[in-house]
Enzyme design. Structure first.
Site, mmCIF file in Angstrom:
data_model
loop_
_atom_site.group_PDB
_atom_site.id
_atom_site.type_symbol
_atom_site.label_atom_id
_atom_site.label_comp_id
_atom_site.label_asym_id
_atom_site.label_seq_id
_atom_site.Cartn_x
_atom_site.Cartn_y
_atom_site.Cartn_z
ATOM 1 N N ARG A 89 5.245 13.753 -8.300
ATOM 2 C CA ARG A 89 3.912 14.289 -8.005
ATOM 3 C C ARG A 89 3.844 15.738 -8.454
ATOM 4 N NH1 ARG A 89 0.868 12.692 -2.538
ATOM 5 N NH2 ARG A 89 1.056 10.741 -3.662
ATOM 6 N N LYS B 298 11.572 10.361 -4.388
ATOM 7 C CA LYS B 298 10.304 10.970 -4.805
ATOM 8 C C LYS B 298 10.609 12.360 -5.330
ATOM 9 C CE LYS B 298 5.804 10.055 -4.687
ATOM 10 N NZ LYS B 298 5.140 8.758 -4.848
ATOM 11 N N ALA C 93 -7.861 6.505 0.166
ATOM 12 C CA ALA C 93 -8.039 7.892 -0.278
ATOM 13 C C ALA C 93 -6.879 8.738 0.219
ATOM 14 C CB ALA C 93 -9.373 8.425 0.207
ATOM 15 N N ALA D 287 -3.748 3.583 0.811
ATOM 16 C CA ALA D 287 -3.353 4.986 0.965
ATOM 17 C C ALA D 287 -1.997 5.074 1.653
ATOM 18 C CB ALA D 287 -4.409 5.744 1.765
ATOM 19 N N ASN D 288 -1.190 6.036 1.218
ATOM 20 C CA ASN D 288 0.119 6.248 1.844
ATOM 21 C C ASN D 288 -0.048 6.976 3.172
ATOM 22 O OD1 ASN D 288 1.961 5.198 -0.118
ATOM 23 N ND2 ASN D 288 1.441 6.911 -1.446
HETATM 24 P P1 NAI Z 1 -7.231 8.662 -6.851
HETATM 25 O O1 NAI Z 1 -7.068 10.145 -6.848
HETATM 26 O O2 NAI Z 1 -7.374 7.931 -8.121
HETATM 27 O O3 NAI Z 1 -8.485 8.260 -5.938
HETATM 28 C C1 NAI Z 1 -8.682 8.748 -4.650
HETATM 29 C C2 NAI Z 1 -10.188 8.754 -4.410
HETATM 30 O O4 NAI Z 1 -10.400 9.089 -3.041
HETATM 31 C C3 NAI Z 1 -10.936 9.775 -5.251
HETATM 32 O O5 NAI Z 1 -12.032 9.147 -5.902
HETATM 33 C C4 NAI Z 1 -11.403 10.807 -4.239
HETATM 34 O O6 NAI Z 1 -12.635 11.401 -4.581
HETATM 35 C C5 NAI Z 1 -11.516 9.965 -2.993
HETATM 36 N N1 NAI Z 1 -11.468 10.719 -1.743
HETATM 37 C C6 NAI Z 1 -10.716 11.785 -1.439
HETATM 38 N N2 NAI Z 1 -10.967 12.190 -0.185
HETATM 39 C C7 NAI Z 1 -11.891 11.341 0.314
HETATM 40 C C8 NAI Z 1 -12.567 11.229 1.555
HETATM 41 N N3 NAI Z 1 -12.332 12.090 2.546
HETATM 42 N N4 NAI Z 1 -13.447 10.222 1.729
HETATM 43 C C9 NAI Z 1 -13.705 9.350 0.731
HETATM 44 N N5 NAI Z 1 -13.103 9.420 -0.479
HETATM 45 C C10 NAI Z 1 -12.217 10.398 -0.684
HETATM 46 O O7 NAI Z 1 -5.975 8.119 -5.998
HETATM 47 P P2 NAI Z 1 -5.373 6.653 -6.037
HETATM 48 O O8 NAI Z 1 -4.328 6.578 -7.082
HETATM 49 O O9 NAI Z 1 -6.468 5.666 -6.008
HETATM 50 O O10 NAI Z 1 -4.581 6.626 -4.653
HETATM 51 C C11 NAI Z 1 -5.280 6.482 -3.427
HETATM 52 C C12 NAI Z 1 -4.277 6.411 -2.289
HETATM 53 O O11 NAI Z 1 -3.390 5.329 -2.514
HETATM 54 C C13 NAI Z 1 -3.397 7.663 -2.155
HETATM 55 O O12 NAI Z 1 -3.118 7.849 -0.791
HETATM 56 C C14 NAI Z 1 -2.144 7.279 -2.900
HETATM 57 O O13 NAI Z 1 -1.029 8.016 -2.427
HETATM 58 C C15 NAI Z 1 -2.034 5.809 -2.540
HETATM 59 N N6 NAI Z 1 -1.291 5.002 -3.471
HETATM 60 C C16 NAI Z 1 -1.628 4.957 -4.796
HETATM 61 C C17 NAI Z 1 -0.914 4.164 -5.674
HETATM 62 C C18 NAI Z 1 -1.336 4.018 -7.097
HETATM 63 O O14 NAI Z 1 -0.784 3.136 -7.779
HETATM 64 N N7 NAI Z 1 -2.276 4.780 -7.597
HETATM 65 C C19 NAI Z 1 0.281 3.432 -5.237
HETATM 66 C C20 NAI Z 1 0.478 3.420 -3.811
HETATM 67 C C21 NAI Z 1 -0.276 4.220 -2.983
#
Ligand code: NAI
Length: 350
Positions: free
Chosen positions: A42, A78, A233, A255-256
């Protein structure tokens, strides 16, 4: 270090500094009991070093749990690079990071994460072979996490509602990024109604336009009148303030670290809300990585990720039989697998 609140018997924590490239990084290896540790790198402009260390400690532990619950032969690791990926990333910095990974001799395999990309891993491969995404197919982004969350969600809906799937249900998705975006597509295709929220109005508009989703302001999505909430998110979304406001029967998202603290799981259970552990629902990425070394054609990978649904059904069945929560059952399964692996490793070593 050893009294740090997020320290949980981590095997190794490396702090790395490279003056020439400006690299300031931490690699946390939580466990190699099941195999070499695996986890994303990260890159984030952390407010201070302590926040970076906490992130590395918590996320590496979560990787151990993800690998153990889905039964892949890897441990949890990580890395974090302190810096803004938009301005501070360079080939020199990625190469310096790769030298750290190489120095760990294969005990940590680095993957992409927030702020790093598959292209960055390709740069690192000039210096170390211990990276994920080493095949042409694995270089193509595939929404494996969304597929994993979806299969856990369907399995849970079948168990809780006694229906054959998600048709006619309402699913609220918080966060429409890499995970939540493709999850919208899968949930809509399964015949469920969508409620969505994101800080980015463009992403919300897209879900409304494509799926007829009902949009809620980000601070109101936890009280959506829905059957299922999928946090996709932020971490820590389930806490003393939000849990009383939930109107759903189950929570299953990608989400983690969704639970703000140890009390959150008990608070959900008291309200009769089924919570699928984030480290199970969100384990698609570790299956994807394992699959990369077996058969990484996209269809084979997505079939392998569907194992998350079968594991979820097994966990829910055990939870019902033992009067425990899915989280309680998953934690026991992980602890047993790690203890067995530790015993085997010790007897091999002696
Ligand atoms: P991303 O950054 O692509 O999307 C996150 C979205 O959440 C963004 O569109 C953002 O605007 C929105 N957001 C942020 N705060 C918010 C709130 N308070 N209310 C509503 N929306 C909000 O991230 P991604 O990759 O989709 O990951 C999402 C979660 O899943 C994170 O916690 C990440 O650690 C976890 N995760 C992701 C993986 C992956 O393959 N991308 C794998 C395993 C877990």
């Amino acid at each position: 270090m050893f009294s740090h609140p997020d320290f949980d018997g981590h095997e190794r924590i490396v702090h790395a500094f490279d003056a020439a490239s400006g690299l300031r990084a931490i690699v946390a290896i939580h466990s190699t009991a099941l195999g070499p540790s695996f986890g994303g790198c990260r890159m984030w402009p952390y407010a201070d070093d302590g926040s970076a260390l906490s992130d590395a400690l918590r996320l590496s532990r979560a990787m151990t749990f993800k690998c153990a619950i889905v039964g892949v032969p890897y441990g949890g690791g990580k890395s974090v690079i302190i810096g803004d990926p938009r301005t501070a990333k360079s080939d020199a910095l990625l190469t310096a990071m790769a030298r750290i990974v190489e120095s760990l001799g294969g005990s940590y395999i680095i993957a992409d994460d927030v702020g790093t990309s598959l292209a960055d891993l390709a740069v690192m491969r000039g210096t170390t072979s211990h990276t994920a995404a080493t095949t042409t197919s694995a270089m193509q982004p595939l929404p494996v996490t969304a597929h994993g969350v979806f299969s856990a969600m369907v399995a849970t809906a079948v168990h809780v509602f006694g229906t054959s799937g998600l048709a006619g249900r309402t699913v609220a998705i918080q966060g429409l990024g890499n995970v939540g975006g493709p999850l919208c597509d899968l949930v809509a295709a399964a015949g469920a109604r969508l409620i969505v929220a994101d800080l980015d109005p463009g992403r919300v508009a897209d879900a409304v336009h494509r799926h007829g989703a009902h949009a809620l302001p980000p601070d109101r999505v936890v009280e959506a009148d829905a059957d299922i909430l999928a946090p996709c998110a932020l971490g820590g979304v389930l806490d003393a303030a939000t849990i009383p406001r939930l109107r759903v029967s189950l929570v299953c998202g990608g989400a983690n670290n969704q639970l703000a603290g140890p009390d959150a799981a008990a608070a959900l259970a008291r309200r009769g809300i089924v919570y699928i552990p984030d480290y199970l629902a969100g384990a698609g990425g570790v299956i994807d990585f394992h699959q990369e070394r077996i058969d990484d054609r996209p269809q084979a990978t997505l079939s392998a990720v569907a194992a998350i649904g079968r594991i979820t059904t097994d966990v829910l069945t055990q939870a019902a039989a033992k009067g425990d929560t899915p989280l309680g059952i998953c934690n026991q399964m992980v602890a047993q697998r790690l203890a067995t692996a530790d015993r085997t490793n010790r007897s091999r070593a002696s």
